[in-house]
Write an enzyme that holds these catalytic residues in place. Structure first.
Site, PDB file in Angstrom:
ATOM      1  NE  ARG A  15      -3.863   2.299   1.090  1.00  0.00           N
ATOM      2  CZ  ARG A  15      -3.779   3.561   0.680  1.00  0.00           C
ATOM      3  NH1 ARG A  15      -2.816   3.939  -0.112  1.00  0.00           N
ATOM      4  NH2 ARG A  15      -4.664   4.458   1.069  1.00  0.00           N
ATOM      5  CE1 TYR A 128     -19.259   5.484   1.201  1.00  0.00           C
ATOM      6  CE2 TYR A 128     -20.716   3.696   0.541  1.00  0.00           C
ATOM      7  CZ  TYR A 128     -19.769   4.217   1.397  1.00  0.00           C
ATOM      8  OH  TYR A 128     -19.330   3.483   2.471  1.00  0.00           O
TER       9      TYR A 128
HETATM   10  O1  CP3 Z   1     -10.886  -6.761   1.839  1.00  0.00           O
HETATM   11  C1  CP3 Z   1     -10.455  -6.362   0.770  1.00  0.00           C
HETATM   12  O2  CP3 Z   1      -9.445  -5.676   0.677  1.00  0.00           O
HETATM   13  C2  CP3 Z   1     -11.218  -6.770  -0.477  1.00  0.00           C
HETATM   14  C3  CP3 Z   1     -11.505  -5.678  -1.411  1.00  0.00           C
HETATM   15  C4  CP3 Z   1     -12.536  -4.666  -0.934  1.00  0.00           C
HETATM   16  C5  CP3 Z   1     -12.229  -3.314  -0.575  1.00  0.00           C
HETATM   17  N1  CP3 Z   1     -13.416  -2.669  -0.384  1.00  0.00           N
HETATM   18  C6  CP3 Z   1     -10.889  -2.703  -0.496  1.00  0.00           C
HETATM   19  C7  CP3 Z   1     -10.669  -1.520   0.366  1.00  0.00           C
HETATM   20  C8  CP3 Z   1     -13.911  -4.837  -0.849  1.00  0.00           C
HETATM   21  C9  CP3 Z   1     -14.716  -6.102  -1.046  1.00  0.00           C
HETATM   22  C10 CP3 Z   1     -14.462  -3.552  -0.501  1.00  0.00           C
HETATM   23  C11 CP3 Z   1     -15.912  -3.319  -0.381  1.00  0.00           C
HETATM   24  C12 CP3 Z   1     -16.378  -2.054   0.193  1.00  0.00           C
HETATM   25  N2  CP3 Z   1     -15.825  -0.803   0.100  1.00  0.00           N
HETATM   26  C13 CP3 Z   1     -17.609  -1.925   0.879  1.00  0.00           C
HETATM   27  C14 CP3 Z   1     -18.617  -3.037   1.084  1.00  0.00           C
HETATM   28  C15 CP3 Z   1     -18.272  -3.955   2.190  1.00  0.00           C
HETATM   29  C16 CP3 Z   1     -18.385  -3.387   3.558  1.00  0.00           C
HETATM   30  O3  CP3 Z   1     -17.356  -3.330   4.232  1.00  0.00           O
HETATM   31  O4  CP3 Z   1     -19.471  -2.977   3.965  1.00  0.00           O
HETATM   32  C17 CP3 Z   1     -17.735  -0.562   1.251  1.00  0.00           C
HETATM   33  C18 CP3 Z   1     -18.881   0.057   2.023  1.00  0.00           C
HETATM   34  C19 CP3 Z   1     -16.610   0.133   0.739  1.00  0.00           C
HETATM   35  C20 CP3 Z   1     -16.339   1.599   0.824  1.00  0.00           C
HETATM   36  C21 CP3 Z   1     -15.048   1.881   1.480  1.00  0.00           C
HETATM   37  N3  CP3 Z   1     -13.803   1.631   0.941  1.00  0.00           N
HETATM   38  C22 CP3 Z   1     -14.822   2.489   2.743  1.00  0.00           C
HETATM   39  C23 CP3 Z   1     -15.932   2.907   3.689  1.00  0.00           C
HETATM   40  C24 CP3 Z   1     -13.434   2.618   2.898  1.00  0.00           C
HETATM   41  C25 CP3 Z   1     -12.648   3.361   3.965  1.00  0.00           C
HETATM   42  C26 CP3 Z   1     -12.683   2.756   5.292  1.00  0.00           C
HETATM   43  C27 CP3 Z   1     -11.725   3.431   6.260  1.00  0.00           C
HETATM   44  O5  CP3 Z   1     -12.029   3.293   7.456  1.00  0.00           O
HETATM   45  O6  CP3 Z   1     -10.731   4.060   5.872  1.00  0.00           O
HETATM   46  C28 CP3 Z   1     -12.818   2.036   1.791  1.00  0.00           C
HETATM   47  C29 CP3 Z   1     -11.373   1.901   1.575  1.00  0.00           C
HETATM   48  C30 CP3 Z   1     -10.864   0.518   1.306  1.00  0.00           C
HETATM   49  N4  CP3 Z   1     -11.432  -0.381   0.456  1.00  0.00           N
HETATM   50  C31 CP3 Z   1      -9.664  -0.045   1.801  1.00  0.00           C
HETATM   51  C32 CP3 Z   1      -9.526  -1.310   1.211  1.00  0.00           C
HETATM   52  C33 CP3 Z   1      -8.388  -2.267   1.368  1.00  0.00           C
HETATM   53  C34 CP3 Z   1      -8.701   0.637   2.758  1.00  0.00           C
HETATM   54  C35 CP3 Z   1      -7.730   1.441   1.980  1.00  0.00           C
HETATM   55  C36 CP3 Z   1      -6.443   1.620   2.713  1.00  0.00           C
HETATM   56  O7  CP3 Z   1      -6.365   2.586   3.465  1.00  0.00           O
HETATM   57  O8  CP3 Z   1      -5.522   0.802   2.516  1.00  0.00           O
END
Ligand code: CP3
Length: 322
Positions: A15, A128
């Site tokens: 990352r 969103y």
């Molecule tokens: O687990 C995995 O890494 C699989 C891939 C995946 C991600 N997002 C990568 C990600 C999947 C399946 C998602 C789905 C997702 N994304 C959802 C649905 C599932 C759930 O959890 O309800 C939702 C609502 C999102 C939207 C989202 N993306 C949010 C709210 C956030 C930020 C959260 C935070 O607290 O910072 C993300 C970012 C995100 N998506 C990260 C990853 C690995 C984190 C990014 C990082 O900082 O490395």
């Protein structure tokens, strides 16, 4: 589940090399590596594609950013012209790095392991695009269903078609199953649960079948609570993801026996570990022993999760499954 990698040092290292999170998702070599990392470490039976449910909003021309410590920030939809910025075909094509990731992962993954592709469900993604971020009380988006229904329906229609094509391309590239994340299903009155959750999910699944997509589809109506049955009886999914609040006794009455259940260990119990975690894992395995069951959490793995606890769960599931 989302952000699973964040508890892994190898993920954090990868990352750190990416310019930003979107770049990471659009880099097939990095995204494929992130998808495979947990499989290498834990030898789980299925991998979930590394991407995000919000990429589709980027593809249709809304600005999407992921801010450290804040989460995703999305440019909001204000009128119909915001829905026509990018022609459908172009939007689906913009996501081609994701298909390339699927292709790379599938070629590196053992043939006995499944690759799960995914998208966000229409209402959750629309939320969103209306509110500009998640974790709100959803009142702006919910109000739209009453006061701005025409634009809401157009937004849902657009997301249904774009998501169907997006998922179809993931399957063509090698995804073995699909998951549809309805992360913000909670708190809706039953008529809105029907029009915003059940109907759009049903249409998305039916559209995929119409496109000759035959792989299993898992729906995740997080927070459906007493409306779980409305979902499982009307959305033609093969499996249903369950959240932490649902208990096995309720599942028995709300999910047909032929439908796989996926879930639903509390991610906080995974952090706590110990006897309570072991007991709950055994309880879930026992509760679903007579039906198809994909062991999983009720929501995402949190960054502070100890690796040893995940290893312990894998060990217990393997014991229970034999
Ligand atoms: O687990 C995995 O890494 C699989 C891939 C995946 C991600 N997002 C990568 C990600 C999947 C399946 C998602 C789905 C997702 N994304 C959802 C649905 C599932 C759930 O959890 O309800 C939702 C609502 C999102 C939207 C989202 N993306 C949010 C709210 C956030 C930020 C959260 C935070 O607290 O910072 C993300 C970012 C995100 N998506 C990260 C990853 C690995 C984190 C990014 C990082 O900082 O490395």
């Amino acid at each position: 589940m989302r952000q699973a990698g964040r508890h892994l040092p190898e993920y954090l290292e990868l990352r750190a090399q990416a310019k930003d999170f979107l770049d990471f998702c659009y880099s097939p070599s990095m995204a494929a590596e992130a998808t495979l990392q947990p499989i290498r470490r834990y030898d789980m039976d299925a991998a979930i594609l590394f991407a995000d449910i919000l990429l589709i909003l980027d593809a249709i021309g809304l600005d999407v950013r992921f801010e450290k410590g804040v989460g995703p920030i999305v440019e909001t939809v204000n009128d119909e012209s915001d829905l026509n910025r990018v022609p459908m075909e172009k939007a689906v094509q913009r996501l081609s790095p994701v298909y390339e990731t699927v292709d790379r992962v599938r070629s590196k993954l053992d043939s006995n392991k499944a690759l799960i592709g995914f998208c966000g469900a229409p209402w959750t993604v629309a939320l969103y695009a209306i509110e500009g971020r998640g974790g709100t009380d959803k009142s702006t988006a919910r109000s739209w269903a009453y006061t701005n229904a025409d634009l809401m329906n157009k937004l849902l229609d657009l997301l249904i078609e774009a998501s169907a094509q997006y998922l179809s391309e993931q399957v063509k590239a090698g995804a073995d199953a699909l998951m549809i994340f309805e992360s913000w299903a909670e708190g809706l009155p039953s008529d809105l649960f029907q029009s915003l959750v059940v109907e759009p999910n049903a249409r998305l699944v039916n559209r995929l079948r119409e496109m000759d997509i035959t792989v299993p589809i898992i729906g995740f109506p997080r927070g459906a609570a007493t409306m779980l049955e409305a979902y499982t009886s009307q959305v033609a999914v093969n499996g249903v993801g369950l959240d932490t609040a649902i208990n096995p006794a309720h599942v028995a009455g709300a999910v047909p026996n032929t439908m796989a259940v996926q879930g639903h260990l509390d991610p906080l119990l995974l952090i706590a570990g110990g006897d309570a975690m072991d007991a709950r894992v055994r309880e879930l395995l026992q509760a679903y022993s007579g039906r198809p069951h994909i062991f999983n959490l009720g929501h995402g793995v949190r960054p502070e999760t100890p690796i040893a606890h995940v290893e312990r769960v894998v060990e217990l599931v393997r014991e229970g499954a034999t």
